[in-house]
Design a protein around this motif. Structure first.
Motif, mmCIF file in Angstrom:
data_model
loop_
_atom_site.group_PDB
_atom_site.id
_atom_site.type_symbol
_atom_site.label_atom_id
_atom_site.label_comp_id
_atom_site.label_asym_id
_atom_site.label_seq_id
_atom_site.Cartn_x
_atom_site.Cartn_y
_atom_site.Cartn_z
ATOM 1 N N PRO A 41 44.941 18.505 -47.741
ATOM 2 C CA PRO A 41 44.990 17.834 -46.432
ATOM 3 C C PRO A 41 46.087 18.435 -45.557
ATOM 4 O O PRO A 41 47.106 18.906 -46.053
ATOM 5 N N THR A 42 45.852 18.406 -44.266
ATOM 6 C CA THR A 42 46.844 18.952 -43.333
ATOM 7 C C THR A 42 47.770 17.878 -42.796
ATOM 8 O O THR A 42 48.804 18.195 -42.244
ATOM 9 N N SER A 43 47.435 16.624 -42.949
ATOM 10 C CA SER A 43 48.310 15.558 -42.467
ATOM 11 C C SER A 43 49.412 15.297 -43.494
ATOM 12 O O SER A 43 49.229 15.540 -44.685
ATOM 13 N N PRO A 44 50.568 14.818 -43.034
ATOM 14 C CA PRO A 44 51.659 14.571 -43.975
ATOM 15 C C PRO A 44 51.356 13.395 -44.890
ATOM 16 O O PRO A 44 50.622 12.477 -44.517
ATOM 17 N N GLU A 45 51.903 13.450 -46.078
ATOM 18 C CA GLU A 45 51.733 12.358 -47.020
ATOM 19 C C GLU A 45 53.027 11.568 -47.081
ATOM 20 O O GLU A 45 54.118 12.140 -47.105
ATOM 21 N N PHE A 46 52.933 10.259 -47.107
ATOM 22 C CA PHE A 46 54.100 9.395 -47.091
ATOM 23 C C PHE A 46 54.189 8.630 -48.393
ATOM 24 O O PHE A 46 53.187 8.247 -48.977
ATOM 25 N N LEU A 47 55.419 8.362 -48.794
ATOM 26 C CA LEU A 47 55.660 7.613 -50.020
ATOM 27 C C LEU A 47 55.421 6.122 -49.780
ATOM 28 O O LEU A 47 54.838 5.434 -50.605
ATOM 29 N N PHE A 48 55.866 5.622 -48.635
ATOM 30 C CA PHE A 48 55.717 4.215 -48.310
ATOM 31 C C PHE A 48 54.813 4.051 -47.094
ATOM 32 O O PHE A 48 54.811 4.888 -46.195
ATOM 33 N N GLN A 49 54.096 2.956 -47.031
ATOM 34 C CA GLN A 49 53.169 2.703 -45.930
ATOM 35 C C GLN A 49 53.903 2.550 -44.602
ATOM 36 O O GLN A 49 53.402 2.944 -43.561
ATOM 37 N N GLU A 50 55.131 2.011 -44.621
ATOM 38 C CA GLU A 50 55.890 1.813 -43.383
ATOM 39 C C GLU A 50 56.213 3.140 -42.714
ATOM 40 O O GLU A 50 56.299 3.234 -41.490
#
Length: 191
Positions: A41-50
């Motif tokens: 994927p090209t979008s960033p991945e986040f650890l937390f939903q916030e």
């Protein structure tokens, strides 16, 4: 032989008939989801939903980013000013060792002086901008311009109210021009 549709897969994975020759596909019968391994994927991945809800960097990231970039840019500019000053102050009878020593001392002195000033200004700007975002609960150009105005006024506050007002106006105008330039670049320059 089993039908290729029985095992799933994409049309690109199946061998194609081109006239009398059949193209060889080594992954034809392999049941490995290799497309999901290599099509990242090209979008960033986040650890937390916030974190995914926020569309900007946090105040700590802004502080670190602005201060670090400005300090490095100030060090480079100061070193170039020091190099120019050392080259202009060279005397005809100096040995190479003395010239190198003069260049190193001048670059270090001017680089340190300018980078510290620029780093402090960007530290104040990042703090004021993050404070404005937290106070207004919105992120727009007003925060940046007010932070530039406040940074200029705060940086020159020790020189008196007139100097602080002039520096604040200059800071606000510079940041306003930068924000406007960024919008023009986004609109007219395809990247």
């Amino acid at each position: 032989m089993a039908s290729p549709r029985a095992f799933g897969g994409h049309d690109a994975d199946r061998p194609q008939d081109s006239g009398e020759r059949r193209l060889y596909n080594p992954y034809h019968d392999v049941q490995i989801p290799y497309r999901t391994l290599y099509d990242l994927p090209t979008s960033p991945e986040f650890l937390f939903q916030e974190e995914s809800l926020a569309q900007r960097r946090s105040w700590g990231e802004n502080l670190t980013y602005y201060t670090g970039i400005s300090y490095l840019a100030g060090a480079a500019a100061g070193a170039s000013v020091g190099l120019r000053r050392a080259v202009l102050s060279a005397e005809p009878g100096d040995t190479m060792k003395i010239r190198v020593n003069r260049v190193l001392n001048s670059c270090g002195q001017d680089g340190r002086r300018i980078s510290n000033r620029v780093g402090i200004v960007s530290l104040m700007y990042a703090g004021l901008e993050s404070g404005m975002v937290a106070a207004r609960d919105t992120d727009d150009w007003v925060n940046s311009v007010v932070a530039g105005l406040g940074t200029g006024a705060l940086f020159k506050a020790a020189n008196g109210p007139r100097s602080a007002a002039v520096a604040g106006a200059i800071g606000g105008l510079l940041v306003g021009a930068a924000v406007a330039g960024k919008q023009v670049m986004k609109r007219y320059v395809p990247i």
